[in-house]
Write an enzyme that holds these catalytic residues in place. Structure first.
Site, mmCIF file in Angstrom:
data_model
loop_
_atom_site.group_PDB
_atom_site.id
_atom_site.type_symbol
_atom_site.label_atom_id
_atom_site.label_comp_id
_atom_site.label_asym_id
_atom_site.label_seq_id
_atom_site.Cartn_x
_atom_site.Cartn_y
_atom_site.Cartn_z
ATOM 1 N N ASP A 1 -1.587 3.770 -16.523
ATOM 2 C CA ASP A 1 -0.463 4.681 -16.786
ATOM 3 C C ASP A 1 0.639 4.396 -15.773
ATOM 4 O O ASP A 1 1.158 5.297 -15.114
ATOM 5 C CB ASP A 1 -0.943 6.133 -16.684
ATOM 6 C CG ASP A 1 0.063 7.135 -17.248
ATOM 7 O OD1 ASP A 1 1.024 6.715 -17.930
ATOM 8 O OD2 ASP A 1 -0.106 8.341 -17.002
ATOM 9 N N TRP B 1 -3.644 13.199 1.479
ATOM 10 C CA TRP B 1 -2.195 13.415 1.433
ATOM 11 C C TRP B 1 -1.490 12.161 1.937
ATOM 12 O O TRP B 1 -1.778 11.668 3.023
ATOM 13 C CB TRP B 1 -1.804 14.609 2.306
ATOM 14 C CG TRP B 1 -0.314 14.797 2.396
ATOM 15 C CD1 TRP B 1 0.532 14.314 3.361
ATOM 16 C CD2 TRP B 1 0.514 15.486 1.464
ATOM 17 N NE1 TRP B 1 1.826 14.681 3.097
ATOM 18 C CE2 TRP B 1 1.849 15.398 1.937
ATOM 19 C CE3 TRP B 1 0.260 16.183 0.284
ATOM 20 C CZ2 TRP B 1 2.918 15.980 1.273
ATOM 21 C CZ3 TRP B 1 1.325 16.756 -0.374
ATOM 22 C CH2 TRP B 1 2.634 16.657 0.108
ATOM 23 N N LEU B 2 -0.594 11.635 1.136
ATOM 24 C CA LEU B 2 0.203 10.478 1.537
ATOM 25 C C LEU B 2 1.665 10.899 1.592
ATOM 26 O O LEU B 2 2.212 11.355 0.585
ATOM 27 C CB LEU B 2 0.028 9.328 0.540
ATOM 28 C CG LEU B 2 -1.376 8.715 0.451
ATOM 29 C CD1 LEU B 2 -1.428 7.655 -0.646
ATOM 30 C CD2 LEU B 2 -1.796 8.109 1.787
#
Length: 287
Positions: A194, A93-94
């Site tokens: 992307d 999780w950032l």
């Protein structure tokens, strides 16, 4: 399902993890996305149908490949697999915040450092992955022009025909690509694949981060071209990039050719007016 994910996280990290809080978070239109926490540690979890586990495996392997360059920050993959009727991937999780021009410049510099990672096997990657939810073929190819014609534009045109797309100058374009790229010497670079604004950001401390990759080895210009396709990258980003790894002459002409891949993919994913946009781009390239 969530219990199985708890067990997998615990096995991989060596520390018992049991979800106490789970909340849905924004993360795109392809997957269900959650933040899960045991009260101390939070992870980012994506879910899809069990049949899509290969997509998550490719994402995890791509993130690991990018991490190995020790260049730009990406979320660390923790584990992935299937549980009940779902596939999942668990990521670090950032906490994202808002960067400034210094963060943008640093993102450019760090992306340039990642682009210096190369491959002796040529262009492509060790497995196929996805661009959005579209299969992306990464068969190793020694020649960039051949790779781009066959596995990028040619493949997208095949899919577009099945969807009813009409591209009258398709064959003329594909035949012209060797000449369009004739004077461009390309070394394989590890690319995000992307890189639009929605797949880049900064942590709360201002550190640049990129995520949701469609990793492969390519002409590095494919990443830079896509940053211009939908906007979202300020001038400071390009300044930082060019300080470390200046773009080659002719990039301004090649970027439309490279962005055509993404517009064709958008047609294959969403339909709508993307076919007319693609035809305008083809006309522009062939002028």
């Amino acid at each position: 399902m969530w219990t199985q994910i708890d067990i997998h996280i615990s096995q991989v990290t060596g520390e018992k993890f049991q979800i106490q809080q789970r909340r849905s978070v924004g993360g795109g239109c392809i997957n269900e996305v959650y933040a899960v926490s045991n009260g101390e540690i939070t992870y980012f979890v994506k879910l899809n149908q069990a049949s899509q586990v290969a997509m998550f495996e490719a994402e995890a392997l791509g993130l690991k490949e990018m991490l190995a360059t020790a260049s730009i920050r990406v979320p660390k993959p923790i584990c992935w697999g299937t549980a009940d009727n779902s596939s999942y991937i668990v990521l670090e999780w950032l906490e994202l915040g808002s960067g400034d021009s210094n963060s943008s410049e640093e993102m450019g510099r760090k992306l340039a450092a990642m682009h210096k990672a190369s491959s002796s096997q040529g262009f492509g990657w060790k497995i196929n992955n996805t661009i959005g939810s579209t299969p992306q073929i990464n068969t190793w190819t020694a020649d960039w022009t051949e790779f781009y014609i066959k596995h990028r534009l040619g493949y997208q045109f095949q899919l577009a025909r099945r969807r009813g797309g009409n591209f009258p100058q398709q064959d003329k374009l594909l035949a012209a690509i060797p000449e369009l790229l004739a004077n461009h010497q390309v070394q394989p670079s590890l690319v995000h694949g992307d890189l639009w604004g929605g797949n880049a950001g900064c942590t709360a401390s201002g550190e640049p981060v990129i995520f949701d990759p469609a990793t492969y080895f390519a002409d590095r210009e494919v990443d830079i071209a896509m940053t211009e396709l939908f906007g979202g990258f300020p001038a400071a980003f390009y300044k930082g990039y060019n300080e470390v790894f200046p773009l080659e002459p002719g990039y301004e002409q090649r970027k439309t050719l490279y962005n055509l891949y993404h517009i064709l993919n958008h047609f294959n994913l969403f339909g709508g007016s993307y076919d007319s946009q693609a035809n305008k781009m083809i006309d522009q390239i062939l002028r």
